[in-house]
Design a protein around this motif. Structure first.
Motif, PDB file in Angstrom:
ATOM      1  N   TRP A  78      26.975 -37.699  38.640  1.00  0.00           N
ATOM      2  CA  TRP A  78      27.175 -37.017  37.368  1.00  0.00           C
ATOM      3  C   TRP A  78      26.475 -35.677  37.339  1.00  0.00           C
ATOM      4  N   SER A  79      25.270 -35.581  37.961  1.00  0.00           N
ATOM      5  CA  SER A  79      24.615 -34.267  37.939  1.00  0.00           C
ATOM      6  C   SER A  79      25.389 -33.281  38.817  1.00  0.00           C
ATOM      7  N   ALA A  80      25.939 -33.769  39.957  1.00  0.00           N
ATOM      8  CA  ALA A  80      26.738 -32.869  40.797  1.00  0.00           C
ATOM      9  C   ALA A  80      27.982 -32.414  40.038  1.00  0.00           C
ATOM     10  N   ARG A  81      28.581 -33.331  39.268  1.00  0.00           N
ATOM     11  CA  ARG A  81      29.765 -32.953  38.489  1.00  0.00           C
ATOM     12  C   ARG A  81      29.424 -31.915  37.431  1.00  0.00           C
ATOM     13  N   ALA A  82      28.234 -32.073  36.812  1.00  0.00           N
ATOM     14  CA  ALA A  82      27.810 -31.107  35.797  1.00  0.00           C
ATOM     15  C   ALA A  82      27.664 -29.725  36.438  1.00  0.00           C
ATOM     16  N   LEU A  83      27.087 -29.705  37.643  1.00  0.00           N
ATOM     17  CA  LEU A  83      26.913 -28.434  38.354  1.00  0.00           C
ATOM     18  C   LEU A  83      28.275 -27.794  38.645  1.00  0.00           C
ATOM     19  N   ILE A  84      29.236 -28.631  39.078  1.00  0.00           N
ATOM     20  CA  ILE A  84      30.567 -28.112  39.393  1.00  0.00           C
ATOM     21  C   ILE A  84      31.217 -27.535  38.138  1.00  0.00           C
ATOM     22  N   VAL A  85      31.054 -28.240  37.029  1.00  0.00           N
ATOM     23  CA  VAL A  85      31.636 -27.746  35.772  1.00  0.00           C
ATOM     24  C   VAL A  85      31.020 -26.398  35.410  1.00  0.00           C
ATOM     25  N   LEU A  86      29.689 -26.287  35.627  1.00  0.00           N
ATOM     26  CA  LEU A  86      29.015 -25.018  35.336  1.00  0.00           C
ATOM     27  C   LEU A  86      29.597 -23.897  36.196  1.00  0.00           C
ATOM     28  N   PHE A  87      29.824 -24.179  37.499  1.00  0.00           N
ATOM     29  CA  PHE A  87      30.368 -23.157  38.396  1.00  0.00           C
ATOM     30  C   PHE A  87      31.784 -22.781  38.007  1.00  0.00           C
ATOM     31  N   ARG A  88      32.526 -23.767  37.487  1.00  0.00           N
ATOM     32  CA  ARG A  88      33.931 -23.512  37.194  1.00  0.00           C
ATOM     33  C   ARG A  88      34.163 -22.921  35.812  1.00  0.00           C
ATOM     34  N   SER A  89      33.083 -22.861  34.996  1.00  0.00           N
ATOM     35  CA  SER A  89      33.337 -22.494  33.607  1.00  0.00           C
ATOM     36  C   SER A  89      33.544 -20.995  33.418  1.00  0.00           C
ATOM     37  N   PHE A  90      33.153 -20.169  34.381  1.00  0.00           N
ATOM     38  CA  PHE A  90      33.342 -18.734  34.206  1.00  0.00           C
ATOM     39  C   PHE A  90      34.294 -18.165  35.239  1.00  0.00           C
ATOM     40  N   LEU A 111      31.892 -14.730  44.434  1.00  0.00           N
ATOM     41  CA  LEU A 111      33.003 -15.510  44.987  1.00  0.00           C
ATOM     42  C   LEU A 111      32.522 -16.809  45.615  1.00  0.00           C
ATOM     43  N   ILE A 112      31.240 -16.838  46.079  1.00  0.00           N
ATOM     44  CA  ILE A 112      30.705 -18.116  46.566  1.00  0.00           C
ATOM     45  C   ILE A 112      30.683 -19.115  45.419  1.00  0.00           C
ATOM     46  N   VAL A 113      30.234 -18.655  44.247  1.00  0.00           N
ATOM     47  CA  VAL A 113      30.182 -19.559  43.094  1.00  0.00           C
ATOM     48  C   VAL A 113      31.586 -20.078  42.766  1.00  0.00           C
ATOM     49  N   ALA A 114      32.572 -19.171  42.785  1.00  0.00           N
ATOM     50  CA  ALA A 114      33.936 -19.585  42.459  1.00  0.00           C
ATOM     51  C   ALA A 114      34.473 -20.573  43.497  1.00  0.00           C
ATOM     52  N   SER A 115      34.242 -20.261  44.800  1.00  0.00           N
ATOM     53  CA  SER A 115      34.751 -21.141  45.862  1.00  0.00           C
ATOM     54  C   SER A 115      34.095 -22.509  45.783  1.00  0.00           C
ATOM     55  N   LEU A 116      32.776 -22.483  45.510  1.00  0.00           N
ATOM     56  CA  LEU A 116      32.021 -23.731  45.461  1.00  0.00           C
ATOM     57  C   LEU A 116      32.565 -24.628  44.357  1.00  0.00           C
ATOM     58  N   GLY A 117      32.829 -24.051  43.202  1.00  0.00           N
ATOM     59  CA  GLY A 117      33.360 -24.849  42.095  1.00  0.00           C
ATOM     60  C   GLY A 117      34.690 -25.464  42.452  1.00  0.00           C
ATOM     61  N   PHE A 118      35.596 -24.638  42.983  1.00  0.00           N
ATOM     62  CA  PHE A 118      36.955 -25.105  43.266  1.00  0.00           C
ATOM     63  C   PHE A 118      36.965 -26.133  44.391  1.00  0.00           C
ATOM     64  N   LEU A 119      36.308 -25.780  45.514  1.00  0.00           N
ATOM     65  CA  LEU A 119      36.390 -26.646  46.688  1.00  0.00           C
ATOM     66  C   LEU A 119      35.673 -27.961  46.473  1.00  0.00           C
ATOM     67  N   SER A 120      34.483 -27.933  45.829  1.00  0.00           N
ATOM     68  CA  SER A 120      33.786 -29.219  45.707  1.00  0.00           C
ATOM     69  C   SER A 120      34.493 -30.120  44.713  1.00  0.00           C
ATOM     70  N   LYS A 121      35.113 -29.559  43.697  1.00  0.00           N
ATOM     71  CA  LYS A 121      35.857 -30.411  42.764  1.00  0.00           C
ATOM     72  C   LYS A 121      37.023 -31.092  43.485  1.00  0.00           C
ATOM     73  N   LEU A 122      37.781 -30.289  44.247  1.00  0.00           N
ATOM     74  CA  LEU A 122      38.935 -30.880  44.929  1.00  0.00           C
ATOM     75  C   LEU A 122      38.497 -31.862  46.012  1.00  0.00           C
ATOM     76  N   LEU A 123      37.383 -31.535  46.708  1.00  0.00           N
ATOM     77  CA  LEU A 123      36.891 -32.448  47.744  1.00  0.00           C
ATOM     78  C   LEU A 123      36.448 -33.758  47.108  1.00  0.00           C
ATOM     79  N   ALA A 124      35.736 -33.658  45.977  1.00  0.00           N
ATOM     80  CA  ALA A 124      35.268 -34.886  45.322  1.00  0.00           C
ATOM     81  C   ALA A 124      36.463 -35.736  44.909  1.00  0.00           C
TER      82      ALA A 124
END
Lengths: 278, 73
Positions: free
Chosen positions: A124-136, A160-173
């Motif tokens: 859940w904390s990793a998901r919260a982090l991903i949501v934070l990265f994806r929110s902007f 762009l690292i922040v953007a890639s991290l949000g997108f890729l980790s969400k899809l990987l999860a």
């Protein structure tokens, strides 16, 4: 015939049957009609309050024509081409580095966010982090990084690292949560430690899909690296912005054509990569 | 049936290979391109050192300016 049928079956009016046995295939939907009328009225009101007038539209046509006329022919003077190549190279570097670091960091974050592999609090904390990265949007993140690390390519890379991290980790999860647990159990039964379970039980199941996502992210970063340049993140976007502010519209056209060419090349590359690994 | 190796070939003579030679060459070429792109990007990207040294101070300044939320807007 109709009479016979009616006498044979007990009277059972269907919902679509009106009075007197007459059927209406498409009954009027007054609620939808009212909603559309209200929408049309609101559109009229909005156009009026935004000063949307016909004369302004015609005037805009005129200016658009002049703008297009000044764009042609595209400027290919050697000094301009030099600027273009410099900016494009920087954009490519931004896209490559952001994608590479994003992929590397998304692997642990994606595994941590998968609820079938990680303990619930971590997931859940990793998901919260991903949501934070994806929110902007990357542009907003880039504005923050330009303030933090100054103008230039580094701010673009970090955004762009922040953007890639949000997108890729969400899809990987999400890909990880869909894997079959049987292979995992088989690897676990051999006494393999967690990392070996990941490498031999999990990775083969998600790798082709993840490579597809990564190829798409490289493609997307190529497009976005032009965008972060507009707010000071370096690359071709900065060149485009400067050219636009100097009214060098013919050079603007050259840059736009070059961006389209590079994005198409990136798309082709990502299609090839996906075909290679699937 | 014909795909099975003859019994006298023995398990030592068999060699399993996952990819065709063409696939292996293409994959190696892809990895090579990735490494070249990464090394090239890392070596040539322009990072202004003065801005980098200043980054922690600027980040602190950014959050310090953010902090008391201005609700009056």
């Amino acid at each position: 015939m109709a009479g016979v049928a009616a006498s044979e079956h007990p009277p059972h009016p269907s919902p679509r049957e009106g009075e007197g046995g007459r059927r209406r295939a498409f009954p009027p939907n007054w609620r939808a009609r009212l909603a559309f009328a209200a929408l049309a009225l609101y559109a009229l009101y909005a156009a009026q309050s935004l000063d949307f007038t016909w004369s302004r539209f015609v005037q805009g046509f005129d200016q658009g024509g002049r703008f297009l006329a000044r764009m042609f022919p595209p400027n290919t003077a050697p000094d301009k081409l030099h600027l273009l190549v410099d900016g494009m190279m920087e954009s490519l570097q931004i896209a490559v580095l952001a994608t590479a670091v994003g992929i590397a960091l998304s692997l642990p974050l994606g595994v941590a966010a998968a609820r079938n592999l990680a303990p619930a609090p971590l997931a859940w904390s990793a998901r919260a982090l991903i949501v934070l990265f994806r929110s902007f949007h990357p542009v907003i993140v880039a504005i923050l990084f330009v303030k933090a690390v100054g103008f230039g390519a580094l701010a673009g890379v970090l955004a762009l690292i922040v953007a890639s991290l949000g997108f890729l980790s969400k899809l990987l999860a999400e890909a990880l949560e869909e894997i079959s647990m049987r292979q995992l159990e088989a690897v676990r039964a051999t006494g393999a430690p967690f990392l070996s379970v990941l490498v031999f039980g999990v990775l083969p199941q998600v790798l082709p899909r993840h490579i597809g996502f990564c190829a798409y992210q490289l493609d997307s970063n190529l497009r976005n690296s032009a965008l972060v340049g507009l707010v000071g993140g370096g690359g071709i976007g900065a060149t485009l912005f400067t050219a636009f502010q100097r009214f060098d519209y013919d050079f603007v056209l050259t840059i736009v054509l070059a961006i389209i060419a590079v994005v198409m090349l990136g798309e082709m590359l990502s299609v090839c990569t996906r075909r290679l690994f699937q | 049936m014909s795909a099975q190796p003859s019994p006298d070939a023995g398990s030592r003579g068999r060699k399993w290979q996952r990819f065709t030679p063409r696939e292996r060459i293409l994959r190696s070429a892809f990895y090579l391109v990735v490494v070249i792109a990464l090394v090239w990007s890392l070596r040539t990207i322009e990072v202004i050192p003065e801005f980098l040294y200043d980054a922690p101070a600027q980040t602190v300044d950014l959050f310090a300016r953010m902090w008391p939320i201005d609700w009056s807007w």
